[in-house]
Design a protein around this motif. Structure first.
Motif, PDB file in Angstrom:
ATOM      1  N   ILE A  75     -20.441  16.864 -51.518  1.00 31.91           N
ATOM      2  CA  ILE A  75     -19.338  17.383 -50.721  1.00 31.91           C
ATOM      3  C   ILE A  75     -18.242  16.323 -50.676  1.00 31.91           C
ATOM      4  O   ILE A  75     -18.496  15.131 -50.920  1.00 31.91           O
ATOM      5  CB  ILE A  75     -19.769  17.735 -49.282  1.00 31.91           C
ATOM      6  N   ASN A  76     -17.029  16.745 -50.364  1.00 31.69           N
ATOM      7  CA  ASN A  76     -15.919  15.817 -50.193  1.00 31.69           C
ATOM      8  C   ASN A  76     -15.642  15.622 -48.705  1.00 31.69           C
ATOM      9  O   ASN A  76     -15.717  16.565 -47.923  1.00 31.69           O
ATOM     10  CB  ASN A  76     -14.657  16.347 -50.876  1.00 31.69           C
ATOM     11  N   SER A  77     -15.320  14.391 -48.323  1.00 33.31           N
ATOM     12  CA  SER A  77     -14.964  14.094 -46.934  1.00 33.31           C
ATOM     13  C   SER A  77     -13.960  12.950 -46.919  1.00 33.31           C
ATOM     14  O   SER A  77     -14.072  11.990 -47.681  1.00 33.31           O
ATOM     15  CB  SER A  77     -16.214  13.692 -46.143  1.00 33.31           C
ATOM     16  N   GLU A  78     -12.978  13.080 -46.041  1.00 35.11           N
ATOM     17  CA  GLU A  78     -11.955  12.044 -45.954  1.00 35.11           C
ATOM     18  C   GLU A  78     -12.439  10.834 -45.166  1.00 35.11           C
ATOM     19  O   GLU A  78     -11.986   9.717 -45.367  1.00 35.11           O
ATOM     20  CB  GLU A  78     -10.697  12.619 -45.301  1.00 35.11           C
ATOM     21  N   ALA A  79     -13.392  11.060 -44.237  1.00 38.09           N
ATOM     22  CA  ALA A  79     -13.924   9.969 -43.418  1.00 38.09           C
ATOM     23  C   ALA A  79     -15.417  10.167 -43.220  1.00 38.09           C
ATOM     24  O   ALA A  79     -15.907  11.298 -43.182  1.00 38.09           O
ATOM     25  CB  ALA A  79     -13.215   9.908 -42.071  1.00 38.09           C
ATOM     26  N   VAL A  80     -16.135   9.049 -43.099  1.00 38.16           N
ATOM     27  CA  VAL A  80     -17.581   9.076 -42.888  1.00 38.16           C
ATOM     28  C   VAL A  80     -17.921   8.131 -41.746  1.00 38.16           C
ATOM     29  O   VAL A  80     -17.530   6.953 -41.765  1.00 38.16           O
ATOM     30  CB  VAL A  80     -18.354   8.650 -44.157  1.00 38.16           C
ATOM     31  N   ILE A  81     -18.629   8.658 -40.748  1.00 39.96           N
ATOM     32  CA  ILE A  81     -19.059   7.836 -39.615  1.00 39.96           C
ATOM     33  C   ILE A  81     -20.569   7.647 -39.722  1.00 39.96           C
ATOM     34  O   ILE A  81     -21.340   8.609 -39.666  1.00 39.96           O
ATOM     35  CB  ILE A  81     -18.698   8.499 -38.277  1.00 39.96           C
ATOM     36  N   LEU A  82     -20.987   6.401 -39.889  1.00 40.54           N
ATOM     37  CA  LEU A  82     -22.402   6.073 -40.075  1.00 40.54           C
ATOM     38  C   LEU A  82     -23.012   5.706 -38.723  1.00 40.54           C
ATOM     39  O   LEU A  82     -22.876   4.585 -38.246  1.00 40.54           O
ATOM     40  CB  LEU A  82     -22.542   4.913 -41.062  1.00 40.54           C
ATOM     41  N   ALA A  83     -23.676   6.665 -38.103  1.00 37.92           N
ATOM     42  CA  ALA A  83     -24.375   6.410 -36.841  1.00 37.92           C
ATOM     43  C   ALA A  83     -25.810   6.010 -37.184  1.00 37.92           C
ATOM     44  O   ALA A  83     -26.776   6.719 -36.889  1.00 37.92           O
ATOM     45  CB  ALA A  83     -24.338   7.645 -35.951  1.00 37.92           C
ATOM     46  N   THR A  84     -25.928   4.860 -37.834  1.00 35.45           N
ATOM     47  CA  THR A  84     -27.189   4.426 -38.434  1.00 35.45           C
ATOM     48  C   THR A  84     -27.909   3.362 -37.615  1.00 35.45           C
ATOM     49  O   THR A  84     -28.783   2.664 -38.126  1.00 35.45           O
ATOM     50  CB  THR A  84     -26.942   3.922 -39.870  1.00 35.45           C
ATOM     51  N   GLY A  85     -27.531   3.223 -36.354  1.00 34.85           N
ATOM     52  CA  GLY A  85     -28.298   2.392 -35.439  1.00 34.85           C
ATOM     53  C   GLY A  85     -27.956   0.917 -35.462  1.00 34.85           C
ATOM     54  O   GLY A  85     -26.938   0.485 -36.033  1.00 34.85           O
ATOM     55  N   TYR A  86     -28.861   0.131 -34.843  1.00 33.90           N
ATOM     56  CA  TYR A  86     -28.663  -1.302 -34.668  1.00 33.90           C
ATOM     57  C   TYR A  86     -29.957  -2.027 -35.016  1.00 33.90           C
ATOM     58  O   TYR A  86     -31.052  -1.495 -34.824  1.00 33.90           O
ATOM     59  CB  TYR A  86     -28.297  -1.615 -33.216  1.00 33.90           C
ATOM     60  N   HIS A  87     -29.831  -3.242 -35.525  1.00 35.94           N
ATOM     61  CA  HIS A  87     -30.997  -4.053 -35.857  1.00 35.94           C
ATOM     62  C   HIS A  87     -30.917  -5.408 -35.158  1.00 35.94           C
ATOM     63  O   HIS A  87     -29.821  -5.979 -35.013  1.00 35.94           O
ATOM     64  CB  HIS A  87     -31.062  -4.288 -37.371  1.00 35.94           C
ATOM     65  N   PRO A  88     -32.060  -5.957 -34.742  1.00 32.07           N
ATOM     66  CA  PRO A  88     -32.064  -7.334 -34.226  1.00 32.07           C
ATOM     67  C   PRO A  88     -31.679  -8.298 -35.346  1.00 32.07           C
ATOM     68  O   PRO A  88     -31.844  -7.986 -36.539  1.00 32.07           O
ATOM     69  CB  PRO A  88     -33.531  -7.554 -33.809  1.00 32.07           C
ATOM     70  N   TYR A  89     -31.182  -9.448 -34.974  1.00 29.50           N
ATOM     71  CA  TYR A  89     -30.845 -10.446 -35.993  1.00 29.50           C
ATOM     72  C   TYR A  89     -30.985 -11.850 -35.429  1.00 29.50           C
ATOM     73  O   TYR A  89     -31.008 -12.049 -34.211  1.00 29.50           O
ATOM     74  CB  TYR A  89     -29.435 -10.213 -36.532  1.00 29.50           C
ATOM     75  N   ILE A  90     -31.125 -12.802 -36.314  1.00 34.17           N
ATOM     76  CA  ILE A  90     -31.226 -14.211 -35.938  1.00 34.17           C
ATOM     77  C   ILE A  90     -29.847 -14.838 -36.092  1.00 34.17           C
ATOM     78  O   ILE A  90     -29.299 -14.872 -37.202  1.00 34.17           O
ATOM     79  CB  ILE A  90     -32.245 -14.959 -36.820  1.00 34.17           C
ATOM     80  N   PRO A  91     -29.237 -15.326 -35.012  1.00 36.78           N
ATOM     81  CA  PRO A  91     -27.888 -15.891 -35.124  1.00 36.78           C
ATOM     82  C   PRO A  91     -27.875 -17.173 -35.958  1.00 36.78           C
ATOM     83  O   PRO A  91     -28.855 -17.938 -35.985  1.00 36.78           O
ATOM     84  CB  PRO A  91     -27.506 -16.172 -33.666  1.00 36.78           C
ATOM     85  N   ASP A  92     -26.778 -17.397 -36.642  1.00 34.52           N
ATOM     86  CA  ASP A  92     -26.641 -18.573 -37.514  1.00 34.52           C
ATOM     87  C   ASP A  92     -26.767 -19.886 -36.752  1.00 34.52           C
ATOM     88  O   ASP A  92     -27.120 -20.912 -37.345  1.00 34.52           O
ATOM     89  CB  ASP A  92     -25.292 -18.537 -38.247  1.00 34.52           C
ATOM     90  N   CYS A  93     -26.487 -19.862 -35.458  1.00 37.05           N
ATOM     91  CA  CYS A  93     -26.542 -21.109 -34.690  1.00 37.05           C
ATOM     92  C   CYS A  93     -27.946 -21.701 -34.636  1.00 37.05           C
ATOM     93  O   CYS A  93     -28.119 -22.877 -34.288  1.00 37.05           O
ATOM     94  CB  CYS A  93     -26.002 -20.906 -33.276  1.00 37.05           C
ATOM     95  N   LEU A  94     -28.966 -20.923 -35.004  1.00 38.53           N
ATOM     96  CA  LEU A  94     -30.346 -21.429 -34.996  1.00 38.53           C
ATOM     97  C   LEU A  94     -30.762 -22.045 -36.329  1.00 38.53           C
ATOM     98  O   LEU A  94     -31.895 -22.508 -36.475  1.00 38.53           O
ATOM     99  CB  LEU A  94     -31.323 -20.308 -34.648  1.00 38.53           C
ATOM    100  N   ASN A  95     -29.857 -22.065 -37.309  1.00 36.46           N
ATOM    101  CA  ASN A  95     -30.211 -22.599 -38.624  1.00 36.46           C
ATOM    102  C   ASN A  95     -30.747 -24.026 -38.550  1.00 36.46           C
ATOM    103  O   ASN A  95     -31.623 -24.414 -39.319  1.00 36.46           O
ATOM    104  CB  ASN A  95     -29.006 -22.546 -39.565  1.00 36.46           C
ATOM    105  N   GLY A  96     -30.220 -24.808 -37.608  1.00 44.80           N
ATOM    106  CA  GLY A  96     -30.625 -26.207 -37.496  1.00 44.80           C
ATOM    107  C   GLY A  96     -32.051 -26.413 -37.018  1.00 44.80           C
ATOM    108  O   GLY A  96     -32.614 -27.508 -37.187  1.00 44.80           O
ATOM    109  N   ILE A  97     -32.659 -25.373 -36.430  1.00 50.79           N
ATOM    110  CA  ILE A  97     -34.048 -25.526 -35.948  1.00 50.79           C
ATOM    111  C   ILE A  97     -34.976 -24.485 -36.568  1.00 50.79           C
ATOM    112  O   ILE A  97     -36.116 -24.325 -36.126  1.00 50.79           O
ATOM    113  CB  ILE A  97     -34.122 -25.437 -34.401  1.00 50.79           C
TER     114      ILE A  97
END
Length: 430
Positions: free
Chosen positions: A328-350
Motif C-alpha cells: 500500500i502507499n502512505s504519505e506518513a507512517v507512525i511506528l507505535a512499536t513500544g519502548y526498550h530498556p537501555y544502558i546509558p553511555d555514562c556507565l561505560n567507565g564501569i
C-alpha cells in the motif's frame, strides 16, 4: 570543578521513579543530587493527548503506596491546587495523563536536589568504592564532578524502532512518542498509517480518526498481533503488578523467566476496553447509511519493508495466516512499536565491574542492586531496567514507590519505610 563532600546518593535521570526516590528521601538524613539533561520534568510529552488517562489508579503517584501521609501525594497536590472537590465529583481512579504530568512537575518544583539541564557524562568508581560522577551543565556550559556512596540509574526506557526502519525516521516516518510534535504536519497529509498493537497505537489512531472528517486523509492501522485485543484488567490479573508477584518471579530460573514474559504481553501491552469502545463507536456512527469510510484496520499483518517513492512510501505487508503479501502507499507512517530498556553511555567507565548475563543484560539482585564482580558497600541501583529479572511490574507506576522504599532502606541502613510481605489475595507459587 570538584566537590570534596561525599553525597549518599546520586540519581541519574529524573523520570517518575527517580522523582519518587527524591521525594521519599526527604524523610531521611541522606544527602542527594539528581541530574537530567531535560530542562524540566516532562513525562512522554509526545503522547499527552487530550482525553487520555493513566492506565493505573491515581494512588500510583510518587509516594502514596509506601507513605500516604507524604506532602508529595497526589491528593495533597489536588488540595494545593484547590481541586479536591472537583476530583471528588470526577469520580474516577484513572486521572488525565496531562494532570499526572503536571502533578510530577509540582513535586519536582519543591525538591531543591533536582538538577535539570545537567547531563551525566561519566560514572566512575574510585579505589575506595565511591562513585565519581561527571556532569555537564547546559545552562552555564560548565563541567563538574561529584562523589557519592551510591548511584541510582533512573533513565527509564527509550523508544524502540525495528532495525530496518531506523535509518528512515524523520518528518514522515516517526515513533509514536513524537506524535504531538509532528501532529500538525500529519493532519495535513493525504494518508497516514499506524503500526502497532498497544495503547499508544490505539490512542494515536483514535485521535487521527476523530480529525479525519476535517482533513480527509486516508487512515490505516496494521498490527502483527492476533487482534486488537484489550489489556488484561481483571482484579486478580492486576495482582501481577504487586511486590508478591515480583518476589515470586525473581526466584524463577532465567530461562523460565524468558518463557513466562513472552506469554504475558496482554498484562501490559494491550489496549484499554474504553479506547477500543470509543474507536468502535466512532466507526459505527460514521457507517450509518452505508457511508464509505476511508479507514482500514487489519491484524495478523506485519510491516516488512518501507520504500520511498516520489514523496510517498510503499509499505510491504505480510498477513501471517494467509501467507500473503500486499503493498500500500502512505504519505506518513507512525511506528507505535513500544519502548526498550537501555544502558546509558555514562556507565561505560564501569562496565567491566558489572556482571552481565548470557543475553548481555545486567544481573540485578532482588533488592535492585546491580551485581558487581567485587562486592562492597557502595552500590549501583536500577529503576525500570529490570523486567528481565523482576517481571512485568518493572515499568509499572504502581510499583515505583515500593521499589524506592526497598532502595531507601538500604541507603539509610535502617527501615525508613515498611515493606509488607502479603499484599494480594492469591498465591503465586507452591
Amino acid at each position: 570543578m570538584a566537590s570534596e563532600s561525599i553525597l549518599d546518593v546520586i540519581g541519574v535521570g529524573i523520570g517518575p521513579f527517580n522523582l519518587g526516590l527524591a521525594a521519599l528521601l526527604e524523610k531521611t538524613d541522606c544527602s542527594s543530587l539528581f541530574f537530567d539533561k531535560k530542562t524540566r520534568f516532562e513525562w512522554h510529552p509526545g503522547m499527552l493527548l487530550e482525553g487520555t488517562t493513566l492506565q493505573v489508579p491515581f494512588l500510583a503517584d510518587a509516594v502514596t503506596m509506601v507513605d500516604p501521609t507524604s506532602p508529595y501525594s497526589f491528593l495533597n497536590y489536588l488540595h494545593e491546587q484547590k481541586r479536591l472537590y472537583r476530583f471528588y465529583f470526577f469520580e474516577k481512579f484513572q486521572i488525565p495523563r496531562k494532570e499526572y504530568n503536571h502533578y510530577c512537575q509540582w513535586v519536582a518544583a519543591q525538591l531543591p536536589q533536582l538538577r535539570f539541564g545537567t547531563e551525566v557524562e561519566k560514572v566512575e568508581q574510585e579505589e575506595n568504592g565511591c562513585y565519581q560522577v561527571t556532569v555537564f551543565s547546559h545552562d552555564d556550559q560548565e563541567r563538574r564532578t561529584y562523589k557519592s556512596r551510591h548511584v541510582v540509574i533512573g533513565v527509564g526506557t527509550k523508544p524502540y524502532i525495528p532495525y530496518p526502519f531506523q535509518s528512515m525516521t524523520g518528518e514522515q516516518i516517526l515513533h509514536s512518542s513524537q506524535y504531538m510534535d509532528k501532529r500538525k504536519r500529519l493532519l495535513n497529509g493525504r494518508s497516514v498509517t499506524v503500526i502497532g498493537s498497544g495503547q499508544s497505537a490505539a490512542e494515536v489512531f483514535y485521535d487521527l480518526l476523530l480529525k479525519q472528517p476535517d482533513y480527509g486523509y486516508e487512515l490505516s492501522w496494521f498490527t502483527r498481533s492476533k487482534g486488537f485485543y484489550p489489556m488484561e484488567y481483571s482484579k486478580l490479573g492486576l495482582e501481577h503488578f504487586s511486590p508478591d508477584y515480583t518476589h515470586y518471579f525473581y526466584q524463577l530460573p532465567s530461562e523460565k523467566k524468558k518463557a513466562v514474559l513472552s506469554k504475558q504481553s496482554l498484562l501490559y501491552k494491550g489496549i484499554s476496553f474504553q479506547t477500543i469502545g470509543e474507536i468502535y463507536d466512532v466507526l459505527y456512527e460514521r457507517s450509518v447509511g452505508q457511508q464509505t469510510m476511508n479507514v482500514r484496520l487489519q491484524a495478523l499483518t506485519e510491516l516488512v519493508s518501507i520504500e520511498e517513492r516520489e514523496g510517498m512510501y510503499r509499505l510491504s505487508l505480510h498477513q501471517f495466516e494467509q501467507d500473503k503479501t500486499a503493498e500500500i502507499n502512505s504519505e506518513a507512517v507512525i511506528l507505535a512499536t513500544g519502548y526498550h530498556p537501555y544502558i546509558p553511555d555514562c556507565l561505560n567507565g564501569i562496565k567491566d565491574k558489572l556482571e552481565w548475563d548470557a543475553n548481555g543484560q545486567l544481573v540485578i539482585e532482588e533488592d535492585y542492586k546491580v551485581k558487581m564482580h567485587s562486592e562492597g558497600n557502595h552500590h549501583l541501583f536500577v529503576q525500570n531496567g529490570e523486567i528481565h529479572t523482576h517481571g512485568v511490574g518493572a515499568p509499572d507506576l504502581g510499583l515505583g514507590a515500593f521499589r524506592n522504599a526497598v532502595i531507601i532502606n538500604q541507603l539509610a541502613g535502617k527501615e525508613v519505610y515498611r515493606i509488607d510481605e502479603k499484599n494480594v489475595f492469591q498465591q503465586f507459587g507452591l
